[in-house]
Design an enzyme around this catalytic site. Structure first.
Site, short mmCIF file in Angstrom:
data_model
loop_
_atom_site.label_atom_id
_atom_site.label_comp_id
_atom_site.label_asym_id
_atom_site.label_seq_id
_atom_site.Cartn_x
_atom_site.Cartn_y
_atom_site.Cartn_z
N GLY A 186 0.83 -1.21 0.00
CA GLY A 186 0.00 0.00 0.00
C GLY A 186 0.86 1.25 0.00
N LEU B 125 -3.89 -7.28 -2.07
CA LEU B 125 -3.99 -6.50 -3.33
C LEU B 125 -5.37 -5.87 -3.51
CD1 LEU B 125 -1.97 -8.88 -5.70
CD2 LEU B 125 -1.14 -6.83 -4.52
N SER C 21 -4.52 6.51 13.81
CA SER C 21 -4.85 7.73 13.07
C SER C 21 -5.26 8.86 13.99
CB SER C 21 -6.02 7.41 12.12
OG SER C 21 -6.62 8.59 11.65
N TYR D 151 -14.76 4.36 10.00
CA TYR D 151 -13.32 4.14 9.82
C TYR D 151 -12.56 4.59 11.07
CZ TYR D 151 -8.55 5.53 8.87
OH TYR D 151 -7.20 5.73 8.98
N LYS E 108 -10.32 2.42 14.17
CA LYS E 108 -8.96 2.70 14.66
C LYS E 108 -8.97 2.77 16.18
CE LYS E 108 -6.63 2.83 10.86
NZ LYS E 108 -5.65 1.76 10.59
N ASN F 168 -8.81 11.98 -0.74
CA ASN F 168 -7.88 12.87 -0.06
C ASN F 168 -7.46 14.05 -0.95
OD1 ASN F 168 -6.54 9.92 1.40
ND2 ASN F 168 -7.82 11.41 2.43
C1 WQD Z 1 -8.03 17.19 4.04
C2 WQD Z 1 -8.70 18.54 3.86
C3 WQD Z 1 -11.02 18.42 3.25
C4 WQD Z 1 -10.52 16.78 -0.74
C5 WQD Z 1 -7.31 11.95 6.17
C6 WQD Z 1 -7.60 10.50 6.08
C7 WQD Z 1 -7.71 9.87 7.44
C8 WQD Z 1 -6.55 10.27 8.33
C9 WQD Z 1 -6.32 11.76 8.33
C10 WQD Z 1 -4.95 8.46 8.34
C11 WQD Z 1 -10.11 18.56 4.45
C12 WQD Z 1 -10.20 19.09 2.16
C13 WQD Z 1 -10.25 17.25 0.53
C14 WQD Z 1 -11.07 17.64 -1.72
C15 WQD Z 1 -11.05 19.42 -0.11
N1 WQD Z 1 -5.34 9.66 7.93
N2 WQD Z 1 -10.51 18.55 0.82
N3 WQD Z 1 -11.32 18.94 -1.37
O1 WQD Z 1 -10.20 14.19 5.89
O2 WQD Z 1 -8.14 15.14 7.03
O3 WQD Z 1 -8.41 12.66 6.68
O4 WQD Z 1 -6.17 12.15 6.96
O5 WQD Z 1 -5.56 7.68 8.95
O6 WQD Z 1 -7.73 8.51 7.22
O7 WQD Z 1 -8.81 10.37 5.39
O8 WQD Z 1 -7.95 14.21 4.74
O9 WQD Z 1 -7.22 14.72 2.46
O10 WQD Z 1 -9.62 13.94 2.82
O11 WQD Z 1 -8.96 16.19 3.57
O12 WQD Z 1 -11.28 20.61 0.18
O13 WQD Z 1 -11.35 17.26 -2.88
O14 WQD Z 1 -8.86 18.80 2.46
O15 WQD Z 1 -12.26 19.09 3.44
O16 WQD Z 1 -10.33 19.83 5.02
P1 WQD Z 1 -8.74 14.13 6.14
P2 WQD Z 1 -8.45 14.71 3.31
#
Ligand code: WQD
Length: 336
Positions: A13, A36, A127, A152, A156, A201
């Site tokens: 991954g 996978l 996380s 999710y 965790k 993300n």
């Molecule tokens: C980040 C910011 C969105 C997409 C992730 C993982 C979670 C954890 C923490 C490990 C937010 C904004 C996003 C887009 C946007 N990691 N955004 N437009 O939600 O903080 O959580 O990291 O476990 O598992 O999901 O990350 O990258 O989705 O969002 O404006 O098209 O970007 O609103 O503020 P998030 P993210």
């Protein structure tokens, strides 16, 4: 002297593959299991091209407890790094049972196999989602955990509790790493993030928009109580995160207690707009974006206090947002 053989579940991954590279660079022998479901066999070629070594790989689901046990015994494993889990926040809301079954039953299967093969050390991929929207920032490991916003995030939290309770039996020693926002790619552009379908993300959505695979980036809300109105996160380069796992293997081998948890971030908060502007300035690319509605389940802001990892693991993040957006873009450009 414990063996240098490390089992890496989910080792093909995004974070797993970068960790395998850094384990090899540090003189360990990672053995990968991966089903996978969210990775690709060609990642193994990328690892070999970077390190000159092709790790042992088993195409296996962690729910196959008996096969897991055999692999632990045959390979004389000293520590396990456990990445294999589903991790899409939005998807977990639509398919909670899949997430609880895979992520929670998965860790129980792994721990049973470890107990039966007398493998004592596990490093767990947790996380920052376990903190939810903390009242005080930056969050430390003592910040109270609140009800997760998504199944999710809840898996965790449940996995951390299972590990904590099981570690009290003396059967395992546990290091739980609470990742903040992993992003970026290896500077060689031979491995990186391979999101399935439409990326959830921010960073992969940005690079796919810049590459013309997506029409426009929607910034989910600019009316938050932050300096520029957009959400703030602690974005950590995936290579820094990988190195934190190498440090954790060294730590757990000397560790005499049962359970330790660490925040793994940079200690700096960056807003969505700051990420977008840095991406454009570093890569000389104009990004097509618009401001949209807030995304359900998003917290407003979070960033880490990493002093505990700095002192006990002897680890700190060295790369910054400019490295993240540069490496992520270089990786995206070479994808077919
Ligand atoms: C980040 C910011 C969105 C997409 C992730 C993982 C979670 C954890 C923490 C490990 C937010 C904004 C996003 C887009 C946007 N990691 N955004 N437009 O939600 O903080 O959580 O990291 O476990 O598992 O999901 O990350 O990258 O989705 O969002 O404006 O098209 O970007 O609103 O503020 P998030 P993210």
């Amino acid at each position: 002297m414990s063996s240098k053989n490390i089992l890496v579940t989910g080792g093909l991954g995004f974070i797993g593959s970068h960790t395998v590279v850094e384990l090899i660079n540090a003189g360990y022998f990672p053995i990968i299991i991966d089903n996978l479901s969210n990775s690709d066999l060609k990642v193994l070629d990328g690892i070999e091209k970077i390190t000159g070594k092709k790790p042992v790989f088993y195409n296996l689901d962690i729910l196959q407890t008996d096969d897991l046990e055999k692999i632990l015994n045959v390979n004389n494993i000293s520590s396990v790094i456990h990445f294999a889990a589903y991790k899409a926040v939005g998807e977990s809301v639509e398919k909670p049972l899949d997430y609880y079954y895979n992520n929670v039953s998965g860790i129980i299967s792994l721990l049973k196999a470890m107990q039966n093969s007398n493998v004592k050390n596990i490093i767990f991929s947790s996380s920052c989602t376990v903190y939810g929207q903390a009242a005080d920032l930056p969050v430390t490991e003592r910040t109270p955990l609140i009800k997760a916003e998504s199944p999710y995030g809840n898996t965790k939290k449940i996995c951390e509790e299972i590990l904590y309770d099981f570690s009290k039996t003396g059967n395992v020693k546990v290091v739980s790493l609470r990742y903040f926002n992993p992003a970026g790619a290896h500077k060689s552009s031979l491995i990186g993030e391979l999101p399935l379908g439409i990326p959830n993300n921010l960073i992969p959505y940005i690079t796919q928009t810049a590459a013309g695979l997506r029409n426009i980036l929607t910034i989910f809300g600019n009316n938050y109580n932050t300096p520029d109105g957009t959400c703030i996160r602690d974005y950590i380069h995936v290579v820094d995160l990988a190195l934190a796992h190498v440090k954790s293997v060294e730590f757990i081998n000397k560790f005499t207690d049962n359970y330790e948890v660490f925040n793994i971030g940079t200690g700096k908060g960056t807003s969505v707009l700051e990420i977008v502007n840095t991406f454009e300035n570093i890569n000389f690319v104009k990004l097509n974006y618009s401001i949209g509605e807030r995304r359900k389940g998003d917290i407003e802001q979070i960033w880490a206090d990493c002093k505990k990892a700095n002192s006990l693991l002897g680890w700190e993040a060295k790369l910054d947002i400019s490295d993240i957006v540069k490496d992520a873009w270089n990786w995206q450009k070479q994808l077919d």
